[in-house]
Each structure stands twice: as C-alpha cells, then as structure tokens.
Design a protein around this motif. Structure first.
Motif, PDB file in Angstrom:
ATOM      1  N   GLU A 279       0.835  -1.206   0.000  1.00 56.38           N
ATOM      2  CA  GLU A 279       0.000   0.000   0.000  1.00 56.38           C
ATOM      3  C   GLU A 279       0.869   1.256   0.000  1.00 56.38           C
ATOM      4  O   GLU A 279       0.578   2.232  -0.699  1.00 56.38           O
ATOM      5  CB  GLU A 279      -0.931   0.000   1.214  1.00 56.38           C
ATOM      6  CG  GLU A 279      -2.054  -1.024   1.163  1.00 56.38           C
ATOM      7  CD  GLU A 279      -3.000  -0.804   0.000  1.00 56.38           C
ATOM      8  OE1 GLU A 279      -3.230   0.361  -0.383  1.00 56.38           O
ATOM      9  OE2 GLU A 279      -3.497  -1.811  -0.550  1.00 56.38           O
ATOM     10  N   ILE A 280       1.926   1.232   0.785  1.00 57.84           N
ATOM     11  CA  ILE A 280       2.857   2.362   0.828  1.00 57.84           C
ATOM     12  C   ILE A 280       3.504   2.560  -0.542  1.00 57.84           C
ATOM     13  O   ILE A 280       3.643   3.691  -1.029  1.00 57.84           O
ATOM     14  CB  ILE A 280       3.923   2.142   1.925  1.00 57.84           C
ATOM     15  CG1 ILE A 280       3.280   2.295   3.314  1.00 57.84           C
ATOM     16  CG2 ILE A 280       5.093   3.110   1.778  1.00 57.84           C
ATOM     17  CD1 ILE A 280       4.183   1.899   4.464  1.00 57.84           C
ATOM     18  N   SER A 281       3.873   1.456  -1.186  1.00 59.25           N
ATOM     19  CA  SER A 281       4.492   1.529  -2.516  1.00 59.25           C
ATOM     20  C   SER A 281       3.522   2.120  -3.541  1.00 59.25           C
ATOM     21  O   SER A 281       3.912   2.920  -4.396  1.00 59.25           O
ATOM     22  CB  SER A 281       4.950   0.137  -2.952  1.00 59.25           C
ATOM     23  OG  SER A 281       5.648   0.191  -4.163  1.00 59.25           O
TER      24      SER A 281
ATOM     25  N   HIS B  33       3.428   5.869  -3.175  1.00 59.13           N
ATOM     26  CA  HIS B  33       4.632   6.476  -3.737  1.00 59.13           C
ATOM     27  C   HIS B  33       4.552   6.538  -5.259  1.00 59.13           C
ATOM     28  O   HIS B  33       4.945   7.534  -5.878  1.00 59.13           O
ATOM     29  CB  HIS B  33       5.873   5.675  -3.327  1.00 59.13           C
ATOM     30  CG  HIS B  33       6.148   5.762  -1.864  1.00 59.13           C
ATOM     31  ND1 HIS B  33       6.999   4.894  -1.217  1.00 59.13           N
ATOM     32  CD2 HIS B  33       5.686   6.605  -0.924  1.00 59.13           C
ATOM     33  CE1 HIS B  33       7.044   5.201   0.062  1.00 59.13           C
ATOM     34  NE2 HIS B  33       6.251   6.237   0.257  1.00 59.13           N
TER      35      HIS B  33
ATOM     36  N   TYR C 162      -0.605   4.729   6.932  1.00 63.22           N
ATOM     37  CA  TYR C 162      -0.063   3.383   6.710  1.00 63.22           C
ATOM     38  C   TYR C 162       1.275   3.194   7.435  1.00 63.22           C
ATOM     39  O   TYR C 162       1.578   2.101   7.928  1.00 63.22           O
ATOM     40  CB  TYR C 162       0.108   3.114   5.217  1.00 63.22           C
ATOM     41  CG  TYR C 162      -1.194   2.820   4.499  1.00 63.22           C
ATOM     42  CD1 TYR C 162      -2.079   1.851   4.977  1.00 63.22           C
ATOM     43  CD2 TYR C 162      -1.533   3.496   3.330  1.00 63.22           C
ATOM     44  CE1 TYR C 162      -3.271   1.578   4.319  1.00 63.22           C
ATOM     45  CE2 TYR C 162      -2.726   3.229   2.662  1.00 63.22           C
ATOM     46  CZ  TYR C 162      -3.590   2.277   3.171  1.00 63.22           C
ATOM     47  OH  TYR C 162      -4.772   2.011   2.521  1.00 63.22           O
ATOM     48  N   GLU C 163       2.076   4.245   7.487  1.00 65.28           N
ATOM     49  CA  GLU C 163       3.364   4.146   8.188  1.00 65.28           C
ATOM     50  C   GLU C 163       3.156   3.909   9.677  1.00 65.28           C
ATOM     51  O   GLU C 163       3.897   3.138  10.304  1.00 65.28           O
ATOM     52  CB  GLU C 163       4.174   5.420   7.949  1.00 65.28           C
ATOM     53  CG  GLU C 163       4.772   5.504   6.554  1.00 65.28           C
ATOM     54  CD  GLU C 163       5.457   6.829   6.283  1.00 65.28           C
ATOM     55  OE1 GLU C 163       6.314   6.875   5.380  1.00 65.28           O
ATOM     56  OE2 GLU C 163       5.137   7.827   6.966  1.00 65.28           O
TER      57      GLU C 163
ATOM     58  N   LEU D 230      -0.344   8.060   3.408  1.00 61.69           N
ATOM     59  CA  LEU D 230       1.001   7.522   3.610  1.00 61.69           C
ATOM     60  C   LEU D 230       1.353   7.503   5.095  1.00 61.69           C
ATOM     61  O   LEU D 230       1.833   6.508   5.632  1.00 61.69           O
ATOM     62  CB  LEU D 230       2.018   8.360   2.830  1.00 61.69           C
ATOM     63  CG  LEU D 230       3.486   7.956   2.945  1.00 61.69           C
ATOM     64  CD1 LEU D 230       3.713   6.566   2.395  1.00 61.69           C
ATOM     65  CD2 LEU D 230       4.374   8.965   2.230  1.00 61.69           C
TER      66      LEU D 230
ATOM     67  N   ARG E 245      11.885   7.314   5.289  1.00 61.74           N
ATOM     68  CA  ARG E 245      11.524   7.636   3.910  1.00 61.74           C
ATOM     69  C   ARG E 245      12.736   7.949   3.034  1.00 61.74           C
ATOM     70  O   ARG E 245      12.582   8.091   1.816  1.00 61.74           O
ATOM     71  CB  ARG E 245      10.577   8.834   3.889  1.00 61.74           C
ATOM     72  CG  ARG E 245       9.218   8.568   4.516  1.00 61.74           C
ATOM     73  CD  ARG E 245       8.333   9.793   4.412  1.00 61.74           C
ATOM     74  NE  ARG E 245       7.018   9.552   4.985  1.00 61.74           N
ATOM     75  CZ  ARG E 245       6.035  10.456   4.996  1.00 61.74           C
ATOM     76  NH1 ARG E 245       6.251  11.652   4.467  1.00 61.74           N
ATOM     77  NH2 ARG E 245       4.872  10.173   5.533  1.00 61.74           N
TER      78      ARG E 245
ATOM     79  N   ASN F 179      -0.338  11.962   0.893  1.00 64.93           N
ATOM     80  CA  ASN F 179       0.601  12.050   2.010  1.00 64.93           C
ATOM     81  C   ASN F 179      -0.075  11.730   3.335  1.00 64.93           C
ATOM     82  O   ASN F 179       0.535  11.137   4.228  1.00 64.93           O
ATOM     83  CB  ASN F 179       1.233  13.441   2.046  1.00 64.93           C
ATOM     84  CG  ASN F 179       2.457  13.540   1.162  1.00 64.93           C
ATOM     85  OD1 ASN F 179       3.564  13.220   1.575  1.00 64.93           O
ATOM     86  ND2 ASN F 179       2.251  13.970  -0.078  1.00 64.93           N
TER      87      ASN F 179
END
Length: 665
Positions: free
Chosen positions: A198-200, A203, A226-227, A223, A497, A220
């Motif tokens: 999901e993060i990918s 990006h 998810y982080e 992002l 990051r 963002n």
C-alpha cells in the motif's frame, strides 16, 4: 505556574522564577500531586544552582528524589539525580557526584531498555538533556584522573564514552543476527507485506506529474496513516517473536578489549564527545590512551559549518580554517605516536566533517589524507559487533560485484537545466515535483568498474534494467560488493523515507524508491556497499546516536562497510574517483587504503584537485579489510617459472662449458 517559572529560569530572572515555583509548589502540595511536586522541587533546585547556592539546591534535589522514589517516577529521578550530581561536583564533593551521575544513567538506561523500537531508543537518549548525564560523568572522571593520576579513571571515562554512543545502532546490529519472523503467525507477516504494498502504491501515485496539490496532500495523509500501522505491526511482530524475546543485547566494549582485539600497531582511534561545556577527544592506540580538551560545542559547530562551506565552494581557494581545525581536533593526539591509519568516532557536527580535508601545515595543500588512511565508525562497540557478525556468518560470497547505475526515470526524467542534479528536498514532501536529472556518467562509472571483474563474477543493471524489482530479485547475499550509482534523497525528519532512486515506471508493485525501511529487510553479506549518490551519509542527527540514515540500514542488512557521500557530489568527478578506487581495491589494497590512493590521484590531477571533488566520499565500518587478496597460486606459478628459467639457464651454461672443453681437446 511551573512553566512560567521555567521560562524566567531560562531568562536568568531568578527572583521571579522562584516566586512562581513556590506558588506552584504550594498548589501541588495542596492537591497531593506527588509527581508534579517532585518536578517543581527539582526546578527550584536548578534556580539555586544558578545562584551558586549549591547547599540549598542540594536540599531541594534530595526532596525531589525522595518523593520520586516513592512513586517509582523514573522520568523525574534521572533529572533530579543529574542536578544533585552537578551540585555536588561544584562543591568539590566528587564521590557523591559520581554516585548520583551513575544513578541518573542507571535510571535512563532502565527506561530505555523498555522501549521496543531502535529508532525510539535513539531519540530517547538524545533528547531532553539525558545525554548530559554521560557528558558530565566523563568530564568528572577526567578531572579525577588529572587530580589523582589513576588509570582506572581513564578506563571509566572511556567506558561511559562508549555507553553514550550509538547504543540504538549497537542494538540493531545484534537484532540483525536473528530471524525475527521465526515462529510468527503468517497472518502478521502477510499484513506487513500488504502494508508495504500500500505504501508503494502511494509512492507510485505521487510520481505522476498530473497529480493535483489536493491529491498530493491526501496521498501524504494516507502515507502517514499506513506508516503508523506498519510501526504498530512491527511492535506486534517483535512481541510475538521468540527469537526477539530471547535476545541479549551486547555490552559496550572496554578499553582493554578495544586495545587487544580491535586495534593494530598501525591504527589510532580518535573518539570525540562534544558537550555544551566540556568537550574532549580520546586517542586510543594499541598501548596507550590519551585525552585532550576541545573548545565548547558552539565554537566547534561554528568553525566546522564555515569550513564545510569552504570545501563545497569550487571557487574558494582559502582552506586555512582546515589547518585551525586540524590543530584543535587532531594534532594534539598525533604527538609521539607513529601510525598510518586513523579511525574517527565522530560526535555532533563532526559527523559532517571529512577529516581527510584537514590541513597539516599552514601553507600549501598538505591534506591529512596524504599521510593517513581514514575511516569512520559510530563507536568501537559497533565495530566489534560488525567484525563478530562477519566471523559468525562464515559464508563466503560467490560473486564479486553487483553494479547498478544510470537508471531511467521515464516521465520523471528532467531535461538539462530543468532541475538541479540534486533537488535537496525530502523524498515525499507534499509540494514536491519529482524530476530527476539523468546521471550519464553513472552508467560509464558502472561499466568501467564492472570491467575490472570477471564476467562470471559480476552483474550489471543499467537504464530500464536498473529497477527496484530487478535489484530485489538478485541473490544479494552472494555479492562481496554492491555498487549503487544513482540519485539519493534524504528525509531528515522521517529517516525511514530516505531512499535510493532506481528506474521509475508505473509498476505499483515497486515504486522505484528503495527506502530505508525496505533496506532493513534486505539480506546482505557484503564487505562493501558503495552509495555513489548525493548526500548518502546524511540523515537525522541525534545527540549521542549519530546519523540515522541510509548507511545504518545497509549495516543492519548485513554490510560490513559503506562508502558514502557527505554532500552533493559531481557526477563526472565521482566516476573518475570511484574507477580508481576499485582499481586499487582489486590490487589488494584495503578499502580505506584504496580510497586514500584514489583521493591522492585526484589531488595530483590538477583539474579535480579541489576538495569538493574528492572530500565528500568517506567510508564507514570495517574499512581496513582487504577484499581481494593476492591469489597464492599466481605466486606459485611465478616461482615455478623462475625456477624453470634458472634450470634452463644452468643447462645452457653447462652445455657451453662442455663445448669449450671439447674444443680444447
């Protein structure tokens, strides 16, 4: 009331400060707020210390300690112990001061041991003055040694120096030796994979030039969410891991261990502690340890910042400040010792200073690198663990080098002049327009370097092949060297990051940003990782911990040493320096010696002699390793050839002698 009193305390308006603290203390006692009462008592003690009334301040500190002990208030105790130790030190009661510094550090380390993640452990020690407990006890041990001339005080000072340096990094090296996923529910591991995907995807979405500012902000936000979930899951995995539960973190190295097991007769270690008041350099050789004082933190910071500006300005030709810094930071430690290698354990702003560029004379260009091979380590304890991990691994890589360079950035590839070669922005800033200049010389660099190795021992990834997916599919643990020649982007606010940039496409599986959090999951067995990209040695600077950045992730993944950059390096100059570096590395030079020889060739080249072109490259870790030893069979063949030649020569001489005798007859 307490906070207002604190502000007046910082302003040194002690009368108003005491007035507000006393009012706060009265309220706290009336409402039976024990924790708050203890905090306020400590603050009153600080004011009396500022007034020079150490006897009165000691009384308040002791009251704060007594209350905090009742409620087991560790977050209060460490500071109260620190302040009462400072008061005893000012009164000349060194024994009581030592006892309380030790107690403060014990509380700090007890709290720190209960923190799950290394990145949080790192910031814990470096924030809120906790590092001062270590700085102050080191200073006190040095003063005691000067007073009583007992070697044990010097050994104790070194021990606390190591305890104050890169402790989270040291823990992470130990964690890297175990398999955290062993015995873990597959569901948790699948969740981790899903979150990373999901993060990918986000990006990849951020790479689209057509994305609107509103869409970028929303991406963002997602992002960050998810982080946070990934970090929470990481804690859950560790809590469930039997290997993690049984983990025993390494202790810090002693002076005797360092001298007997780490150092050789040719090496001197310069370890620095930069404090507000009393800064020192420790110079450790195989048979000796000496300590010399340094200027205050602000003065060192100012001089190093100015010198870094000199080094990175190609037009500048005045490097006199480099000579002044040499006299302050290095020269006193070189007196009466003969070594050829210097290992630097930096601190504070010294993490950004390439010591190779210091000048040993006030005239000319007598760079320190002319006389010494230089490498860097976060601490000697970390160096010991890197050596031990390599020894325990035992597996010898089957191939020599995996070289990646000149990636294709597709729609995100900028035209010449459209953007700077290194944008110098955080990787995922909401307002970023991701455009990357093609690094044409990085392809030439990669091919030239790879040509030094046998075809069956190398693998090259260029242009579209230089993708994150192709890189991850390689058997990475099979390579002695991993060379990455591309852009690097640093996020010093969220180090996870920070990334190495590969070929960019629209594949949502891999976004083309090999981020620090992903590097931690790689499995390497490399003697060397070369990050031939801009500013790969930078990141978040944490007091007592050092730089939290890409290099540490590669160490965690299994690298023994990392070649990195301290500023935005020149593409063409990098190609020339690194080609020569690998030539010397293949000629059986150690990593640090090969880098020194390559830099000396740049210095003598004329065109690229300015330190901007060569000073930014430094090597960290186990850098005295010779990766490519001279092959014994070559010497055997040479010896046999010489013997055969001598035998033939003897036969010819004997035959001629017989012919002469026959003629005489």
């Amino acid at each position: 009331l307490n906070n207002i009193g604190t502000v007046y305390s910082y302003l040194r308006d002690n009368s108003k400060s005491l007035s507000f603290f006393q009012s706060a203390l009265k309220k706290a006692k009336e409402t039976n707020k024990i924790e708050e009462t203890s905090i306020i008592l400590t603050n009153i003690g600080i004011v009396y210390s500022q007034l020079g009334n150490y006897e009165e301040s000691t009384k308040y500190y002791q009251k704060a300690i007594d209350l905090a002990l009742k409620i087991k208030g560790g977050k209060i105790l460490w500071e109260a112990y620190l302040e009462i130790a400072n008061a005893f030190k000012h009164q000349g009661n060194y024994i009581a001061a030592l006892d309380n510094y030790r107690k403060s550090i014990s509380v700090i380390e007890n709290i720190r041991s209960g923190i799950d993640l290394e990145e949080l452990k790192a910031t814990f020690l470096g924030s809120d003055r906790r590092i001062e407990s270590y700085h102050n006890i080191i200073d006190l041990f040095i003063k005691l040694n000067q007073k009583e001339l007992e070697k044990k005080y010097i050994s104790d000072a070194f021990r606390y120096l190591e305890r104050a340096k890169a402790r989270a990094f040291l823990d992470s090296i130990e964690i890297s030796k175990i398999n955290l996923t062993e015995g873990i529910n597959q569901k948790l591991l699948n969740q981790e994979t899903e979150l990373m995907n999901e993060i990918s995807k986000i990006h990849t979405k951020l790479l689209f030039p057509q994305i609107t500012p509103e869409q970028r902000l929303e991406a963002n936000f997602q992002l960050g969410k998810y982080e946070e979930q990934l970090e929470s899951l990481k804690r859950e995995i560790r809590a469930a891991s039997s290997a993690y539960a049984n983990l025993r973190y390494p202790r810090t190295i002693t002076l005797d261990e360092a001298q007997q097991n780490i150092l050789d007769t040719e090496t001197a270690v310069f370890a620095y502690t930069i404090a507000k008041e009393n800064s020192y350099a420790f110079v450790i050789t195989q048979n000796d340890l000496k300590i010399f004082p340094l200027p205050r933190q602000k003065e060192i910071q100012k001089q190093v910042q100015m010198y870094l500006m000199d080094l990175t300005d190609v037009e500048n030709q005045d490097f006199n400040l480099g000579y002044r810094l040499f006299n302050v930071l290095v020269q006193p430690g070189l007196e009466k010792i003969k070594v050829s290698k210097i290992v630097v354990v930096p601190d504070d702003i010294l993490y950004f200073l390439p010591f190779e560029t210091l000048l040993t004379a006030d005239k000319g260009r007598e760079w320190l690198v002319k006389n010494y091979s230089i490498a860097y380590v976060p601490s000697l304890s970390v160096l010991r663990e890197l050596i031990e991990r390599k020894r325990m691994n035992g597996q010898k890589p089957a191939k020599d080098i995996l070289a990646l360079g000149d990636p294709s950035f597709g729609e995100n590839e900028a035209e010449p002049g459209e953007v700077e070669a290194n944008p110098g922005i955080p990787v995922f800033s909401p307002n970023s327009d991701y455009k990357f200049m093609r690094l044409r010389y990085s392809g030439l660099e990669t091919e030239k370097i790879a040509s030094l190795f046998k075809p069956q021992k190398r693998n090259i990834l260029l242009r579209d092949q230089a993708s994150e997916e192709n890189f991850k599919e390689q058997p990475l643990s099979d390579y002695r060297i991993i060379h990455l020649a591309t852009h690097g982007l640093i996020d010093d606010k969220k180090p996870g990051r920070s990334a190495i940039i590969f070929s960019l496409d629209r594949d949502p599986k891999e976004d083309g940003f090999l981020q620090m959090r992903e590097i931690f999951n790689l499995k390497l067995n490399a003697d060397l990782v070369t990050l031939s990209a801009c500013q790969t040695g930078l990141g978040q600077l944490i007091k007592g911990e050092g730089i939290e950045g890409l290099s540490r992730a590669f160490f965690y993944a299994g690298a023994s040493s990392v070649l990195l950059t301290l500023w935005a390096v020149n593409d063409q100059a990098s190609y020339q320096l690194l080609e020569r570096f690998y030539f010397h590395l293949r000629s059986s030079e150690s990593i640090m010696s090969a880098l020194r020889k390559a830099k000396l060739e740049m210095i003598h080249s004329g065109t690229l002699s300015h330190p901007y072109y060569w000073g930014g490259f430094v090597v960290s870790g186990k850098a005295d390793r010779i990766i490519f030893h001279r092959t014994p069979y070559k010497w055997i063949v040479l010896t046999l050839s010489l013997c055969a030649g001598l035998a033939i020569l003897v036969l010819i001489i004997n035959r001629e002698r017989q012919n002469i005798l026959s003629f005489k007859d």
